[in-house]
Design a protein around this motif. Structure first.
Motif, PDB file in Angstrom:
ATOM      1  N   ASP A   1       0.815  -1.218   0.000  1.00 29.32           N
ATOM      2  CA  ASP A   1       0.000   0.000   0.000  1.00 29.32           C
ATOM      3  C   ASP A   1       0.852   1.274   0.000  1.00 29.32           C
ATOM      4  OD1 ASP A   1      -2.609  -0.860  -0.186  1.00 29.32           O
ATOM      5  OD2 ASP A   1      -2.802  -1.261   1.947  1.00 29.32           O
ATOM      6  N   GLU A   2       2.109   1.142   0.430  1.00 24.22           N
ATOM      7  CA  GLU A   2       2.980   2.315   0.512  1.00 24.22           C
ATOM      8  C   GLU A   2       4.001   2.358  -0.629  1.00 24.22           C
ATOM      9  OE1 GLU A   2       4.737   2.049   4.360  1.00 24.22           O
ATOM     10  OE2 GLU A   2       2.836   2.297   5.431  1.00 24.22           O
ATOM     11  N   ALA A   3       3.936   1.396  -1.536  1.00 21.69           N
ATOM     12  CA  ALA A   3       4.943   1.309  -2.604  1.00 21.69           C
ATOM     13  C   ALA A   3       4.917   2.534  -3.509  1.00 21.69           C
ATOM     14  CB  ALA A   3       4.718   0.034  -3.421  1.00 21.69           C
ATOM     15  N   TRP A   4       3.779   3.180  -3.670  1.00 22.46           N
ATOM     16  CA  TRP A   4       3.671   4.335  -4.567  1.00 22.46           C
ATOM     17  C   TRP A   4       4.519   5.508  -4.098  1.00 22.46           C
ATOM     18  CZ3 TRP A   4       1.628   9.224  -3.352  1.00 22.46           C
ATOM     19  CH2 TRP A   4       1.063   9.341  -2.076  1.00 22.46           C
ATOM     20  N   LEU A   5       4.839   5.550  -2.802  1.00 26.76           N
ATOM     21  CA  LEU A   5       5.600   6.664  -2.262  1.00 26.76           C
ATOM     22  C   LEU A   5       7.018   6.719  -2.819  1.00 26.76           C
ATOM     23  CD1 LEU A   5       4.411   6.363   1.452  1.00 26.76           C
ATOM     24  CD2 LEU A   5       3.784   8.167  -0.172  1.00 26.76           C
ATOM     25  N   ARG A   6       7.520   5.592  -3.346  1.00 20.98           N
ATOM     26  CA  ARG A   6       8.877   5.566  -3.904  1.00 20.98           C
ATOM     27  C   ARG A   6       8.922   6.040  -5.350  1.00 20.98           C
ATOM     28  NH1 ARG A   6       8.868   0.318  -1.703  1.00 20.98           N
ATOM     29  NH2 ARG A   6       8.705  -0.456  -3.825  1.00 20.98           N
ATOM     30  N   ILE A   7       7.765   6.262  -5.957  1.00 23.66           N
ATOM     31  CA  ILE A   7       7.710   6.619  -7.377  1.00 23.66           C
ATOM     32  C   ILE A   7       7.703   8.142  -7.518  1.00 23.66           C
ATOM     33  CG2 ILE A   7       6.369   6.435  -9.505  1.00 23.66           C
ATOM     34  CD1 ILE A   7       5.303   3.765  -8.402  1.00 23.66           C
ATOM     35  N   LYS A   8       8.644   8.651  -8.274  1.00 25.12           N
ATOM     36  CA  LYS A   8       8.770  10.095  -8.452  1.00 25.12           C
ATOM     37  C   LYS A   8       7.852  10.570  -9.570  1.00 25.12           C
ATOM     38  CE  LYS A   8      13.573  10.201  -6.883  1.00 25.12           C
ATOM     39  NZ  LYS A   8      14.976  10.540  -7.242  1.00 25.12           N
TER      40      LYS A   8
ATOM     41  N   PHE B   1      -4.930  10.677 -10.703  1.00 25.11           N
ATOM     42  CA  PHE B   1      -3.698  10.113 -11.269  1.00 25.11           C
ATOM     43  C   PHE B   1      -2.938   9.353 -10.180  1.00 25.11           C
ATOM     44  CE2 PHE B   1       0.873  10.446 -12.049  1.00 25.11           C
ATOM     45  CZ  PHE B   1       0.983   9.942 -13.334  1.00 25.11           C
ATOM     46  N   LEU B   2      -2.798   9.947  -9.007  1.00 28.28           N
ATOM     47  CA  LEU B   2      -2.056   9.300  -7.925  1.00 28.28           C
ATOM     48  C   LEU B   2      -2.787   8.056  -7.415  1.00 28.28           C
ATOM     49  CD1 LEU B   2      -0.792  12.392  -5.884  1.00 28.28           C
ATOM     50  CD2 LEU B   2       0.514  10.924  -7.442  1.00 28.28           C
ATOM     51  N   ALA B   3      -4.115   8.065  -7.508  1.00 28.69           N
ATOM     52  CA  ALA B   3      -4.877   6.881  -7.099  1.00 28.69           C
ATOM     53  C   ALA B   3      -4.537   5.698  -7.993  1.00 28.69           C
ATOM     54  CB  ALA B   3      -6.375   7.183  -7.159  1.00 28.69           C
ATOM     55  N   VAL B   4      -4.422   5.942  -9.286  1.00 27.60           N
ATOM     56  CA  VAL B   4      -4.065   4.864 -10.221  1.00 27.60           C
ATOM     57  C   VAL B   4      -2.611   4.445 -10.005  1.00 27.60           C
ATOM     58  CG1 VAL B   4      -3.927   4.173 -12.639  1.00 27.60           C
ATOM     59  CG2 VAL B   4      -5.761   5.698 -11.890  1.00 27.60           C
ATOM     60  N   VAL B   5      -1.735   5.427  -9.787  1.00 25.80           N
ATOM     61  CA  VAL B   5      -0.336   5.107  -9.483  1.00 25.80           C
ATOM     62  C   VAL B   5      -0.259   4.212  -8.247  1.00 25.80           C
ATOM     63  CG1 VAL B   5       1.844   6.069  -8.642  1.00 25.80           C
ATOM     64  CG2 VAL B   5       0.676   7.152 -10.554  1.00 25.80           C
ATOM     65  N   LYS B   6      -1.020   4.557  -7.218  1.00 28.22           N
ATOM     66  CA  LYS B   6      -0.988   3.772  -5.980  1.00 28.22           C
ATOM     67  C   LYS B   6      -1.432   2.334  -6.222  1.00 28.22           C
ATOM     68  CE  LYS B   6      -2.784   3.581  -1.251  1.00 28.22           C
ATOM     69  NZ  LYS B   6      -3.574   4.267  -0.202  1.00 28.22           N
TER      70      LYS B   6
ATOM     71  N   LEU C   1      -1.492   0.644  -9.103  1.00 27.26           N
ATOM     72  CA  LEU C   1      -0.529  -0.058  -9.961  1.00 27.26           C
ATOM     73  C   LEU C   1       0.714  -0.456  -9.174  1.00 27.26           C
ATOM     74  CD1 LEU C   1      -0.752   2.088 -13.222  1.00 27.26           C
ATOM     75  CD2 LEU C   1      -1.343  -0.345 -13.014  1.00 27.26           C
ATOM     76  N   ALA C   2       1.216   0.448  -8.326  1.00 28.46           N
ATOM     77  CA  ALA C   2       2.394   0.135  -7.514  1.00 28.46           C
ATOM     78  C   ALA C   2       2.085  -0.973  -6.520  1.00 28.46           C
ATOM     79  CB  ALA C   2       2.859   1.393  -6.787  1.00 28.46           C
ATOM     80  N   LYS C   3       0.877  -0.957  -5.977  1.00 26.09           N
ATOM     81  CA  LYS C   3       0.464  -2.007  -5.032  1.00 26.09           C
ATOM     82  C   LYS C   3       0.433  -3.364  -5.731  1.00 26.09           C
ATOM     83  CE  LYS C   3      -3.468  -3.352  -2.121  1.00 26.09           C
ATOM     84  NZ  LYS C   3      -4.824  -2.943  -1.645  1.00 26.09           N
TER      85      LYS C   3
ATOM     86  N   LYS D   1       8.442  -1.278 -15.249  1.00 27.37           N
ATOM     87  CA  LYS D   1       9.330  -0.252 -14.743  1.00 27.37           C
ATOM     88  C   LYS D   1       8.517   0.990 -14.380  1.00 27.37           C
ATOM     89  CE  LYS D   1      13.421  -1.818 -17.250  1.00 27.37           C
ATOM     90  NZ  LYS D   1      14.512  -1.463 -18.185  1.00 27.37           N
ATOM     91  N   ASP D   2       9.151   1.885 -13.653  1.00 29.96           N
ATOM     92  CA  ASP D   2       8.441   3.081 -13.198  1.00 29.96           C
ATOM     93  C   ASP D   2       7.892   3.908 -14.352  1.00 29.96           C
ATOM     94  OD1 ASP D   2       8.953   2.362 -10.621  1.00 29.96           O
ATOM     95  OD2 ASP D   2      10.254   4.056 -10.134  1.00 29.96           O
ATOM     96  N   ASP D   3       8.676   4.040 -15.426  1.00 31.07           N
ATOM     97  CA  ASP D   3       8.200   4.867 -16.537  1.00 31.07           C
ATOM     98  C   ASP D   3       6.962   4.261 -17.187  1.00 31.07           C
ATOM     99  OD1 ASP D   3       9.511   2.724 -17.682  1.00 31.07           O
ATOM    100  OD2 ASP D   3      10.761   3.915 -19.032  1.00 31.07           O
ATOM    101  N   ALA D   4       6.912   2.916 -17.262  1.00 32.57           N
ATOM    102  CA  ALA D   4       5.723   2.254 -17.810  1.00 32.57           C
ATOM    103  C   ALA D   4       4.533   2.426 -16.874  1.00 32.57           C
ATOM    104  CB  ALA D   4       6.007   0.771 -18.039  1.00 32.57           C
ATOM    105  N   LEU D   5       4.790   2.342 -15.579  1.00 34.07           N
ATOM    106  CA  LEU D   5       3.717   2.510 -14.591  1.00 34.07           C
ATOM    107  C   LEU D   5       3.098   3.900 -14.705  1.00 34.07           C
ATOM    108  CD1 LEU D   5       3.838   1.321 -10.905  1.00 34.07           C
ATOM    109  CD2 LEU D   5       2.965   3.586 -11.455  1.00 34.07           C
TER     110      LEU D   5
END
Length: 385
Positions: free
Chosen positions: A200-207, A215-220, A222-224, A242-246
């Motif tokens: 649940d906290e993995a999105w915090l590492r994505i710049k 947008f951040l909800a989808v990032v969260k 996807l990272a989860k 990879k992060d750029d694909a995410l």
């Protein structure tokens, strides 16, 4: 040179280690193709110039149990000495659920004894043990067998020289009274939270520069999904996406396989059905997230205003204190922490424990105008007002 491949031999060596004041340890591992590190080799050495040093080979020893080693970790009469222990400790925590106690990390100790911000093992060997290391085997594949004699020599050198380094640093800490400083740092290394990754906290590492809640909800989401899948399948995150694909997927938000197939950055591995379906489900979950549950980031206008002149003075104070104490500046406070203090923040790590004693108290006094800085030649002095 002895290589241990049986539980009985490991138990015998660990029994000898329990009778010793300390034992030095190191590991060799691979992580390029897995999420969790693959343990390939353990090196251990007993005290003294002629103290036995062994290799423990969990690959050759297919039935080898590491429980005798974990029992040694629990034995508080023997100090377990590592250099830069974090990755080693993660391996043992993940595989055995145990931390070595008591622990001594020569990299941490060296940083508070004047050896710079990242005191490398090679530097300590040269400066303390008065020896040179042959590092030609540093990047070899430690999972392949048989190991060469050069590999074995390299591996053992990581624990044999460590004996001299440990004894010298332990004596320095006793002399300068900074043992408690090291203990504070080691408490972080032996905290399970240091090695526990919450999806649940993995999105915090994505710049990302975007602060849109949707947008951040989808990032969260996807990272989860990526973190959960990578952990379960024991594959690197980048093998999933990879992060750029995410970030691309969080922007385009595909709703079906055809739309997902248009992604420019998603690698072939990420197009496998089980991953593709997980991606689509994550995008859908992010799209449907309630506004009150969406991730939030601080807006620049909400951030406290930094007093630039005061921040510069704090940097000078930090440099003066670190030189006076012989402690790496970054170990005391980061640049971001200095800015926070200059903006009125009073909760950072630089204001706690040994850091407060070494720097934090005077930093607060500088902010209150209770002290000033003066220069005499190349020396910066603290002046009480």
């Amino acid at each position: 040179m002895r290589t241990i491949t049986t539980t009985e031999d490991l138990a015998a060596f660990c029994a000898a280690a329990k009778a010793a004041p300390y034992v030095t340890l190191d590991t060799e591992f691979l992580r390029e193709r897995t999420y969790w590190s693959k343990l390939c080799l353990i090196q251990m050495a007993l005290p003294g110039k002629d103290g036995e040093a062994v290799l423990v080979d969990p690959i050759e020893g297919e039935d080898l149990s590491l429980e005798p080693l974990y029992d040694l970790f629990r034995h508080e009469g023997t100090v377990k000495v590592f250099h830069a222990a974090r990755q080693d400790l993660e391996i043992f925590f993940v595989e055995g659920g145990v931390f070595p106690k008591p622990l001594f990390d020569t990299q941490v100790a060296a940083m508070v004894c004047g050896f710079g911000e990242q005191a490398g093992y090679e530097t300590l060997v040269r400066r303390i043990a008065k020896a040179n290391l042959d590092k030609t085997s540093r990047f070899t594949d430690w999972s392949r067998r048989p190991l060469s004699e050069a590999q074995k020599d390299y591996a053992l050198a990581d624990v044999t020289h460590l004996r001299v380094i440990y004894e010298w640093l332990a004596a320095q800490l006793k002399k300068n009274g900074r043992g408690p400083w090291v203990e504070e740092e080691l408490a972080i290394l032996t905290d399970p939270a240091t090695y526990t990754v919450h999806p649940d906290e993995a999105w915090l590492r994505i710049k990302t520069r975007t602060t849109s809640g949707r947008f951040l909800a989808v990032v969260k989401e996807l990272a989860k999904f990526r973190e959960t899948y990578a952990q379960a399948q024991n594959v690197p995150r980048s093998r999933v996406m990879k992060d750029d694909a995410l970030l691309e997927l969080a922007s385009t938000r595909p709703s079906n396989m055809e739309e997902l197939g248009r992604s420019r950055l998603l690698l072939r591995e990420g197009r496998k059905p089980e991953i593709a379906e997980g991606i689509l489900a994550a995008v859908k979950a992010g799209q449907e997230m309630k506004p009150e549950d969406m991730p939030k980031v601080d807006h620049p206008q909400d951030a406290p205003q930094v007093n630039g002149a005061l921040a510069d003075l704090l940097r000078v104070l930090l440099k003066a204190k670190s030189e006076q104490l012989g402690v790496a500046p970054r170990l005391i406070a980061s640049s971001a922490e200095l800015d926070t203090i200059a903006a009125g923040g009073r909760e950072g790590e630089a204001l706690k424990g040994w850091r407060r004693e070494a720097f934090g108290e005077d930093a607060l006094k500088l902010c209150k105008g209770e002290i000033a800085l003066s220069a005499k030649g190349t020396e910066v002095r603290v002046v009480r007002l």
